[in-house]
Write an enzyme that holds these catalytic residues in place. Sequence first.
Site, PDB file in Angstrom:
ATOM      1  N   HIS A  86       9.724   6.701  54.720  1.00  0.00           N
ATOM      2  CA  HIS A  86       8.709   5.648  54.722  1.00  0.00           C
ATOM      3  C   HIS A  86       7.484   6.184  53.959  1.00  0.00           C
ATOM      4  O   HIS A  86       7.254   7.405  53.937  1.00  0.00           O
ATOM      5  CB  HIS A  86       8.340   5.372  56.189  1.00  0.00           C
ATOM      6  CG  HIS A  86       7.363   4.247  56.406  1.00  0.00           C
ATOM      7  ND1 HIS A  86       6.006   4.382  56.235  1.00  0.00           N
ATOM      8  CD2 HIS A  86       7.560   2.970  56.805  1.00  0.00           C
ATOM      9  CE1 HIS A  86       5.404   3.232  56.528  1.00  0.00           C
ATOM     10  NE2 HIS A  86       6.325   2.361  56.864  1.00  0.00           N
ATOM     11  N   GLN A  94      11.079   5.440  64.136  1.00  0.00           N
ATOM     12  CA  GLN A  94      12.225   4.563  64.392  1.00  0.00           C
ATOM     13  C   GLN A  94      13.230   5.192  65.367  1.00  0.00           C
ATOM     14  O   GLN A  94      14.264   4.599  65.649  1.00  0.00           O
ATOM     15  CB  GLN A  94      12.953   4.235  63.076  1.00  0.00           C
ATOM     16  CG  GLN A  94      12.108   3.498  62.065  1.00  0.00           C
ATOM     17  CD  GLN A  94      11.733   2.079  62.511  1.00  0.00           C
ATOM     18  OE1 GLN A  94      12.320   1.509  63.425  1.00  0.00           O
ATOM     19  NE2 GLN A  94      10.751   1.501  61.833  1.00  0.00           N
ATOM     20  N   CYS A 104       8.138  -0.641  52.969  1.00  0.00           N
ATOM     21  CA  CYS A 104       7.321   0.573  52.791  1.00  0.00           C
ATOM     22  C   CYS A 104       8.189   1.780  52.488  1.00  0.00           C
ATOM     23  O   CYS A 104       7.923   2.903  52.957  1.00  0.00           O
ATOM     24  CB  CYS A 104       6.438   0.848  54.018  1.00  0.00           C
ATOM     25  SG  CYS A 104       5.251  -0.443  54.321  1.00  0.00           S
ATOM     26  N   LYS A 150       6.140   0.249  68.255  1.00  0.00           N
ATOM     27  CA  LYS A 150       7.572   0.055  67.977  1.00  0.00           C
ATOM     28  C   LYS A 150       8.411   0.317  69.225  1.00  0.00           C
ATOM     29  O   LYS A 150       9.632   0.214  69.193  1.00  0.00           O
ATOM     30  CB  LYS A 150       8.021   0.988  66.847  1.00  0.00           C
ATOM     31  CG  LYS A 150       7.360   0.667  65.506  1.00  0.00           C
ATOM     32  CD  LYS A 150       7.926   1.554  64.434  1.00  0.00           C
ATOM     33  CE  LYS A 150       7.061   1.601  63.197  1.00  0.00           C
ATOM     34  NZ  LYS A 150       7.127   0.407  62.357  1.00  0.00           N
ATOM     35  N   ASP A 164       9.428  12.476  61.426  1.00  0.00           N
ATOM     36  CA  ASP A 164       8.836  11.149  61.576  1.00  0.00           C
ATOM     37  C   ASP A 164       9.766  10.368  62.507  1.00  0.00           C
ATOM     38  O   ASP A 164      10.835   9.911  62.099  1.00  0.00           O
ATOM     39  CB  ASP A 164       8.740  10.500  60.190  1.00  0.00           C
ATOM     40  CG  ASP A 164       8.371   9.027  60.267  1.00  0.00           C
ATOM     41  OD1 ASP A 164       8.316   8.471  61.381  1.00  0.00           O
ATOM     42  OD2 ASP A 164       8.156   8.421  59.193  1.00  0.00           O
TER      43      ASP A 164
HETATM   44  N1  7TS Z   1       7.565   5.989  59.597  1.00  0.00           N
HETATM   45  C1  7TS Z   1       8.587   5.140  59.759  1.00  0.00           C
HETATM   46  C2  7TS Z   1       9.998   5.641  59.717  1.00  0.00           C
HETATM   47  C3  7TS Z   1       8.311   3.781  59.975  1.00  0.00           C
HETATM   48  O1  7TS Z   1       9.310   2.937  60.155  1.00  0.00           O
HETATM   49  C4  7TS Z   1       6.960   3.341  60.011  1.00  0.00           C
HETATM   50  C5  7TS Z   1       6.607   1.893  60.158  1.00  0.00           C
HETATM   51  C6  7TS Z   1       5.954   4.293  59.884  1.00  0.00           C
HETATM   52  C7  7TS Z   1       6.290   5.603  59.660  1.00  0.00           C
HETATM   53  C8  7TS Z   1       4.519   3.939  59.976  1.00  0.00           C
HETATM   54  O2  7TS Z   1       4.202   3.599  61.302  1.00  0.00           O
HETATM   55  P1  7TS Z   1       2.760   3.069  61.687  1.00  0.00           P
HETATM   56  O3  7TS Z   1       2.905   2.638  63.112  1.00  0.00           O
HETATM   57  O4  7TS Z   1       1.821   4.205  61.516  1.00  0.00           O
HETATM   58  O5  7TS Z   1       2.483   1.937  60.753  1.00  0.00           O
HETATM   59  N2  7TS Z   1       7.615   1.017  59.686  1.00  0.00           N
HETATM   60  C9  7TS Z   1       7.507  -0.295  59.435  1.00  0.00           C
HETATM   61  C10 7TS Z   1       8.598  -1.062  59.010  1.00  0.00           C
HETATM   62  O6  7TS Z   1       9.731  -0.643  58.860  1.00  0.00           O
HETATM   63  N3  7TS Z   1       8.173  -2.326  58.812  1.00  0.00           N
HETATM   64  O7  7TS Z   1       6.877  -2.399  59.116  1.00  0.00           O
HETATM   65  C11 7TS Z   1       6.438  -1.138  59.487  1.00  0.00           C
END
Ligand code: 7TS
Length: 417
Positions: A134, A214, A375, A237, A211
């Site tokens: 990501h 997910q 992303c 999430k 990371d």
């Molecule tokens: N890493 C992964 C693997 C992610 O899926 C996401 C967000 C992030 C980092 C960033 O997370 P945040 O909470 O700091 O924004 N992924 C997604 C997605 O798949 N669609 O919208 C956000």
Amino acid sequence: MNAVHAVAGSSAALDVATIRRDFPVLERTVRGLPLSYLDNAASSQRPRAVIDAMSRYYETSHANVHRGVHTLSQEATDLFEGAREKVRRFINAKSTQEIIFVRGTTEAINLVAQSYGRPTLGPGDEILISWLEHHANIVPWQMLCQQTGATLQVAPITRSGEVDFDAFAALLSPRTKLVALAHVSNALGTIIPVSRFIAAARTRGVPVLLDGAQAVPHMTVDVQALNCDFYAFSGHKMCGPTGIGVLYGRESLLSAMPPWQGGGDMILAVSFEKTVYNGLPYKFEAGTPDIAGAIGLGAAIDYLEALGMERIAAAEHALLDYANERLATVPGLRFVGTAPDKAAVVSFTLDRVHPHDLGTILDHEGVAIRTGHHCAMPVMEFFGLPATARASFAFYNTPAEIERLVAALLTAREMLG
Ligand code: 7TS
């Protein structure tokens, strides 16, 4: 009795009909139709227990934390620190000193880049990531490279969407100073067999950041068993609030790292000549934290634990199998990301239909999916696609919702294909 009480302590499968009643938003309609929420990888929904825990805190115990002897401040501090202990237990960290509250995965990775990477890396050093990251696990490292003169190395992926382990191992060298890998890919759903990657890096003395944005919502994560050095994830999430997330860090590394933001709470004593920093974890939590967010995250963990992470994983796996089987019957549908070990994420394209048009038509049918580059633009580039459609499931989804997705795709094909 809510669904948590209904199933706690039993080894039976989840009672999804009861669970769904815990989530107020799942009762709403979209364009006059029941909502099928299949965009859980972007953000999940919240059970009433999380919403109530936050409201209760605001209604009865709100005050600032760590700084008052008055009752409300003590109550707020107890709730906030209680949430930290829940997080520690949930991911099996050794100590609450290793649990840093941050805004989310993005902030956690930026913290490591700036506080671990910036003082230790220089020209000639390398950071090793993979092709399926990501943007949150790419851009902070690019910024770090610009600041320090280090370079970014990228381990390739295969056509099925797996990280090529041999190529990864070949890229590890005495120059590698940090490995940063997704635990589960958001764009493809691939579960990376991280233990193998961590072992390869650690035998060379290279610290590893995972990371886990997910992964944490969908499987049991044990940071000690993984033997990683940093682990990042987001509350929103995993049925928790937005604006709160966690950086786990191995204590020996965190203690040696300088703070990355200065201000209140992260100090023990301040004068104009010298400031003495606070200990862990407060050294990394400058300013008033997201108290309600942490409490909501703690409530989300209680909820997930009561359901049982193994049962959650099994329920989502069954949904993934069902979706794969049913989506394969849609003419012109092509799966993107076909690794054998996947979380409940299905990325696909439909012949002659642009993913954005697809998303709009599906919304008219009450089906919420994500369309775009997710992303993860390098992943799209790898597959030669501008975008994909992505359905991502949570334990509260049903086969009937997958049927609605399939029916909506057939409608879209008729209209545009
Ligand atoms: N890493 C992964 C693997 C992610 O899926 C996401 C967000 C992030 C980092 C960033 O997370 P945040 O909470 O700091 O924004 N992924 C997604 C997605 O798949 N669609 O919208 C956000």
